[in-house]
Design a protein around this motif. Structure first.
Motif, short mmCIF file in Angstrom:
data_model
loop_
_atom_site.label_atom_id
_atom_site.label_comp_id
_atom_site.label_asym_id
_atom_site.label_seq_id
_atom_site.Cartn_x
_atom_site.Cartn_y
_atom_site.Cartn_z
N PRO A 95 -7.44 4.79 3.36
CA PRO A 95 -6.00 4.97 3.17
C PRO A 95 -5.27 3.70 2.72
O PRO A 95 -4.13 3.79 2.27
CB PRO A 95 -5.52 5.40 4.56
N PHE A 96 -5.87 2.52 2.85
CA PHE A 96 -5.24 1.27 2.45
C PHE A 96 -3.89 1.07 3.15
O PHE A 96 -2.96 0.51 2.57
CB PHE A 96 -5.02 1.21 0.92
N PHE A 97 -3.75 1.58 4.35
CA PHE A 97 -2.50 1.38 5.07
C PHE A 97 -2.71 0.29 6.10
O PHE A 97 -3.57 0.40 6.97
CB PHE A 97 -2.04 2.69 5.76
N PHE A 98 -1.93 -0.77 5.98
CA PHE A 98 -2.17 -1.96 6.80
C PHE A 98 -1.09 -2.07 7.89
O PHE A 98 0.10 -2.16 7.59
CB PHE A 98 -2.14 -3.22 5.91
N TRP A 99 -1.55 -2.07 9.16
CA TRP A 99 -0.61 -2.21 10.27
C TRP A 99 -0.52 -3.69 10.68
O TRP A 99 -1.51 -4.40 10.69
CB TRP A 99 -1.08 -1.39 11.48
N PRO A 102 0.84 -1.20 0.00
CA PRO A 102 0.00 0.00 0.00
C PRO A 102 0.87 1.25 0.00
O PRO A 102 1.89 1.31 0.69
CB PRO A 102 -0.82 -0.13 1.29
N GLN A 103 0.46 2.24 -0.79
CA GLN A 103 1.23 3.48 -0.90
C GLN A 103 0.27 4.66 -0.92
O GLN A 103 -0.89 4.52 -1.32
CB GLN A 103 2.06 3.46 -2.18
N PRO A 104 0.75 5.84 -0.49
CA PRO A 104 -0.15 7.01 -0.43
C PRO A 104 -0.81 7.34 -1.77
O PRO A 104 -1.95 7.79 -1.80
CB PRO A 104 0.79 8.14 0.01
N GLN A 105 -0.10 7.11 -2.88
CA GLN A 105 -0.66 7.45 -4.19
C GLN A 105 -1.88 6.61 -4.55
O GLN A 105 -2.64 6.97 -5.46
CB GLN A 105 0.41 7.28 -5.29
N GLN A 106 -2.07 5.50 -3.86
CA GLN A 106 -3.22 4.64 -4.14
C GLN A 106 -4.51 5.18 -3.53
O GLN A 106 -5.59 4.70 -3.86
CB GLN A 106 -2.96 3.23 -3.62
N VAL A 107 -4.40 6.16 -2.65
CA VAL A 107 -5.57 6.68 -1.96
C VAL A 107 -6.44 7.44 -2.95
O VAL A 107 -6.03 8.45 -3.52
CB VAL A 107 -5.19 7.60 -0.79
N LYS A 108 -7.64 6.93 -3.17
CA LYS A 108 -8.53 7.57 -4.14
C LYS A 108 -9.32 8.71 -3.51
O LYS A 108 -9.58 9.73 -4.13
CB LYS A 108 -9.49 6.52 -4.71
N GLU A 109 -9.72 8.55 -2.27
CA GLU A 109 -10.46 9.58 -1.55
C GLU A 109 -9.75 9.83 -0.23
O GLU A 109 -9.87 9.03 0.70
CB GLU A 109 -11.91 9.14 -1.31
#
Length: 394
Positions: A383-387, A371-378
């Motif tokens: 955020p698609f950030f996985f901990w 997951p990367q910040p550029q993938q965030v559509k809204e």
């Protein structure tokens, strides 16, 4: 002589300021029975406010499962010459560069076996030949095949890849769109000609974010050229644009989506760290601005016209990928995406619709992309950030 139909309703479409498809059908109808009956049936459709085409039946050429769209008239007694009116798709050349010799050959073949009506080009990307009967499909294919041309894609298959003119005519192309399209076409012939997907899949390649081929709105996979370096600025040319009447503050700085630019009336400045490489400023000030540094492509997934859900624009999956022959990194990624789609996709569900249904997290984990910040559509919503537990223990 072909039968002549009165077309008062269609005639209205010729009265506007722009060229009309009706005029072109009439030209073909003057010498072709199929085109004449097509014109008559179309007028009846306008008069009755309903369509009289039936799309169905399995027709094609031997060894191919796609490339021909079967179409039949529901009024064969009234319009016998369009009882069959099949569409044939020819695999378009990358960048749509045709010689006059081929164009003359294509028109001669279609006048001989079909209605004479063509579409250069449909949104599918193919060279589209509109209207022939079942017995002429094999001869048409033989004629085009003998000259080195192939059928395009149709149905639940890979559709014919297409691209902008790229480096052939555009100095701002960051990737070789033509070679990428040729390589994709050669690599996945089976996927194009023998439908095995849940639904259609389209590649469209744009040399830069201006996206002259509208890939971000039409392609399941958009390949859009980009760069990693700074934007070089020629301040003397910036001054020339201002002298010639450009309002740089309003037309350039205020239009920047990431607000990374400033202009004090003399000098234009860019905070390249915040630049999203949209190409607006470069496209407006081609003599003053130029991308520099490493070139590559952003890979996006998911755009489509309405069907199961509404129209969608594609979103970023890989912010930057080197696109150099033989494009193995890109092709391996696409195969993983297709595996995910094949395993989870429903019938007539595009890959973007599947991702929306299953979730971006599951998709990224399957294809092995972080997951990367550029993938965030809204922003601030998904955020698609996985901990992981390991992250929390650091």
């Amino acid at each position: 002589m072909p039968k002549k139909y009165e077309t008062p309703l269609l005639d209205e479409l010729e009265k506007g300021p722009f060229p009309s498809f009706v005029t072109e059908i009439k030209k073909a109808a003057a010498k072709n029975d199929m085109a004449a009956d097509e014109l008559g049936q179309l007028e009846k459709s306008y008069r009755d406010k309903r369509g009289y085409w039936k799309h169905g039946g399995i027709v094609g050429v031997r060894g191919y499962g796609s490339g021909v769209i079967g179409r039949y008239s529901s009024l064969p007694e009234e319009f016998p010459n369009v009882a069959n009116f099949h569409t044939v798709r020819i695999n378009s050349i990358a960048g749509f560069f045709y010689t006059s010799k081929f164009l003359k050959e294509a028109c001669d073949i279609w006048d001989k076996y079909g209605s004479g009506l063509t579409n250069f080009h449909g949104s599918t990307g193919d060279l589209v030949l509109l209207g022939t009967n079942t017995e002429n499909l094999e001869p048409v294919f033989a004629e085009f095949s003998s000259r080195g041309w192939d059928l395009g894609g149709s149905g639940s298959a890979l559709r014919t890849p297409s691209c902008c003119v790229g480096p052939a005519r555009c100095e701002w192309s960051n990737i070789d769109t033509l070679d990428i399209t040729y390589s994709i076409t050669q690599e996945w012939q089976d996927e194009m000609h023998r439908p095995a997907f849940p639904y259609k899949f389209k590649f469209k390649t744009a040399g830069c974010a201006v996206d002259c081929i509208a890939s971000i709105a039409r392609a399941d996979c958009s390949i859009i050229g980009t760069w990693k370096g700074n934007i070089a600025i020629d301040q003397s040319e910036v001054a020339n644009y201002a002298k010639k009447g450009m309002n740089i503050q309003e037309e350039i700085v205020n239009m920047c989506p990431s607000k990374c630019m400033s202009y004090d009336g003399k000098e234009l400045k860019i905070n390249d760290a915040d630049c999203v490489r949209c190409m607006h400023c470069i496209a407006k000030m081609t003599k003053a601005l130029k991308p520099t540094g490493e070139k590559g492509a952003t890979i996006l997934i998911g755009s489509k016209a309405p069907f199961v859900i509404g129209a969608t624009l594609s979103w970023v999956i890989v912010p930057f990928m080197k696109m150099e022959p033989p494009y193995d990194e890109f092709k391996d990624l696409i195969r993983k995406m297709w595996e995910f789609w094949d395993e989870h996709g429903k019938n007539r569900e595009r890959i973007g619709e599947l991702i929306i249904r299953k979730g971006m997290r599951e998709f990224l984990e399957y294809i092995g992309v972080e997951p990367q910040p550029q993938q965030v559509k809204e922003p601030r919503r998904d955020p698609f950030f996985f901990w992981t537990e390991a992250d929390l223990q650091k």
